[in-house]
Scaffold this motif. Structure first.
Motif, mmCIF file in Angstrom:
data_model
loop_
_atom_site.group_PDB
_atom_site.id
_atom_site.type_symbol
_atom_site.label_atom_id
_atom_site.label_comp_id
_atom_site.label_asym_id
_atom_site.label_seq_id
_atom_site.Cartn_x
_atom_site.Cartn_y
_atom_site.Cartn_z
ATOM 1 N N UNK A 131 2.855 22.840 14.690
ATOM 2 C CA UNK A 131 1.429 22.500 14.564
ATOM 3 C C UNK A 131 0.586 23.770 14.593
ATOM 4 N N UNK A 132 -0.465 23.779 13.784
ATOM 5 C CA UNK A 132 -1.477 24.838 13.826
ATOM 6 C C UNK A 132 -2.812 24.182 14.150
ATOM 7 N N UNK A 133 -3.545 24.749 15.104
ATOM 8 C CA UNK A 133 -4.881 24.260 15.456
ATOM 9 C C UNK A 133 -5.889 25.377 15.248
ATOM 10 N N UNK A 134 -7.074 25.030 14.767
ATOM 11 C CA UNK A 134 -8.086 26.045 14.500
ATOM 12 C C UNK A 134 -7.960 26.590 13.085
ATOM 13 N N UNK A 135 -8.924 27.410 12.699
ATOM 14 C CA UNK A 135 -9.019 27.899 11.319
ATOM 15 C C UNK A 135 -9.097 29.429 11.301
ATOM 16 N N UNK A 136 -8.034 30.047 10.838
ATOM 17 C CA UNK A 136 -7.994 31.512 10.771
ATOM 18 C C UNK A 136 -8.910 32.067 9.681
ATOM 19 N N UNK A 137 -9.401 31.179 8.800
ATOM 20 C CA UNK A 137 -10.294 31.607 7.715
ATOM 21 C C UNK A 137 -11.729 31.128 7.941
ATOM 22 N N UNK A 138 -12.052 30.717 9.150
ATOM 23 C CA UNK A 138 -13.398 30.217 9.447
ATOM 24 C C UNK A 138 -14.456 31.278 9.144
ATOM 25 N N UNK A 139 -15.626 30.823 8.695
ATOM 26 C CA UNK A 139 -16.721 31.751 8.380
ATOM 27 C C UNK A 139 -17.904 31.561 9.338
ATOM 28 N N UNK A 140 -17.711 30.672 10.310
ATOM 29 C CA UNK A 140 -18.721 30.432 11.346
ATOM 30 C C UNK A 140 -18.009 29.861 12.575
ATOM 31 N N UNK A 141 -18.682 29.828 13.736
ATOM 32 C CA UNK A 141 -18.043 29.252 14.926
ATOM 33 C C UNK A 141 -17.538 27.838 14.674
ATOM 34 N N UNK A 142 -16.372 27.547 15.196
ATOM 35 C CA UNK A 142 -15.742 26.253 14.995
ATOM 36 C C UNK A 142 -16.250 25.230 16.017
ATOM 37 N N UNK A 143 -15.971 23.970 15.743
ATOM 38 C CA UNK A 143 -16.343 22.907 16.670
ATOM 39 C C UNK A 143 -15.645 23.122 18.006
ATOM 40 N N UNK A 144 -16.359 22.852 19.089
ATOM 41 C CA UNK A 144 -15.761 23.001 20.419
ATOM 42 C C UNK A 144 -14.714 21.918 20.690
ATOM 43 N N UNK A 145 -14.588 20.949 19.812
ATOM 44 C CA UNK A 145 -13.498 19.973 19.953
ATOM 45 C C UNK A 145 -12.166 20.580 19.539
ATOM 46 N N UNK A 146 -12.227 21.769 18.913
ATOM 47 C CA UNK A 146 -11.001 22.459 18.491
ATOM 48 C C UNK A 146 -10.871 23.806 19.210
ATOM 49 N N UNK B 108 -9.730 38.372 12.308
ATOM 50 C CA UNK B 108 -11.121 38.578 11.918
ATOM 51 C C UNK B 108 -12.052 38.431 13.107
ATOM 52 N N UNK B 109 -13.288 37.960 12.886
ATOM 53 C CA UNK B 109 -14.243 37.770 13.988
ATOM 54 C C UNK B 109 -13.742 36.739 15.001
ATOM 55 N N UNK B 110 -14.419 36.650 16.144
ATOM 56 C CA UNK B 110 -13.975 35.755 17.225
ATOM 57 C C UNK B 110 -13.838 34.310 16.757
ATOM 58 N N UNK B 111 -14.671 33.905 15.769
ATOM 59 C CA UNK B 111 -14.659 32.507 15.351
ATOM 60 C C UNK B 111 -13.452 32.156 14.453
ATOM 61 N N UNK B 112 -12.576 33.122 14.187
ATOM 62 C CA UNK B 112 -11.334 32.809 13.455
ATOM 63 C C UNK B 112 -10.186 32.492 14.422
ATOM 64 N N UNK B 113 -10.497 32.276 15.695
ATOM 65 C CA UNK B 113 -9.462 31.939 16.670
ATOM 66 C C UNK B 113 -8.696 30.685 16.236
#
Length: 284
Positions: free
Chosen positions: A141-156, A247-252
């Motif tokens: 399983x992979x959770x979160x988005x390594x290619x996100x361009x903005x902060x992700x939902x706190x549900x993830x 990348x930036x912190x939001x790609x966690x």
């Protein structure tokens, strides 16, 4: 002479008392869990190694990934399989947990840092608890988005501070004297067929609200599993000059490759989640 005669009797009485005590611990919580209990178990698995490998996204391609921080299984690399992980060692607080856990490497002021603590929680979040099944062997399983361009939902993905509760944010904040903590939440509903998928996500879904405060799984992914959450404590107090190998912190994001002893995992699911109790932690 009298003490020598009493000694075997005392040992028998002590043995009987310990047996009764162990049986009581095993039975009472399952028959009458406290109403306020959180059904979960918690494993501590410290940081073990860095490697530019990812056996889920880039299997058999060493060096093809950005740098990752690995926890738990000591052997995880690009060539890892369920069999190789099962044959390797673990630094987790429970020997039966040979799972492979990883996140992108973290840098502060341009310097690579190691996580201070790493805690992995397995919770029961869907109803009924008795329907929740252990992860199947080899599940990826992979959770979160390594290619996100903005902060992700706190549900993830959420950021907090060590020792604080109910303070999850989409961005890192100044934690004062406390350390920064990142929380990554995995989906807990499985399609029941595939242990991986092309995007490493489609075979899993997050649970949904079912009414009356209950949660359940969508029809497309009907098999409820434990909700896995990573809580990784980092050795700094704020988000200034922090970046990730992705990348930036939001790609966690985070990856999980199940290599548990299925017997050990099933017993914990039965006792802690089906039993509706918060089991003692397994500290490393």
């Amino acid at each position: 002479m009298r003490s020598e005669l009493r000694s075997p009797l005392r040992r028998r009485r002590l043995s009987a008392s310990l047996t009764i005590f162990v049986i009581a611990i095993a039975i009472v919580p399952l028959s009458a869990p406290p109403a306020f209990a959180t059904p979960r178990f918690h494993i501590e698995c410290p940081f073990h190694h860095h490697k530019a490998d990812d056996p889920i996204v880039y299997p058999n391609q060493p060096g093809a990934s950005h740098l990752h921080a690995f926890f738990g299984n000591k052997s995880t690399d690009a060539y890892s399989t369920h069999r190789s992980l099962r044959q390797a060692g673990t630094n987790c607080g429970l020997a039966g947990d040979k799972g492979a856990y990883w996140i992108p490497a973290v840098y502060k002021n341009g310097n690579l840092v190691h996580a201070s603590d790493a805690d992995f929680y397995y919770r029961g979040v869907t109803s009924p608890l008795s329907a929740i099944r252990p992860f199947p062997p080899g599940l990826k399983i992979v959770a979160g988005d390594s290619h996100a361009i903005r902060p992700q939902s706190t549900t993830v993905v959420a950021w907090s501070c060590k020792g604080s509760s109910d303070t999850e944010r989409a961005r890192m904040r100044d934690c004062g004297s406390a350390l920064v903590k990142v929380i990554i939440k995995f989906p807990s509903c499985w399609d029941g067929l595939h242990k991986d998928s092309q995007d490493h996500k489609s075979h899993m879904r997050y649970s949904i609200r079912k009414g009356n405060g209950r949660r359940g799984c969508p029809r497309s992914h009907p098999v409820p599993l434990p909700a896995l959450t990573y809580e990784i404590t980092l050795p700094f107090h704020g988000g200034r000059n922090v970046h990730l190998s992705s990348g930036p912190f939001y790609t966690m994001h985070a990856d999980f490759f199940n290599a548990w002893s299925q017997l050990a995992l099933r017993r914990l699911v039965d006792r802690c989640i089906h039993g509706g109790i918060e089991c003692p932690s397994f500290e490393a």
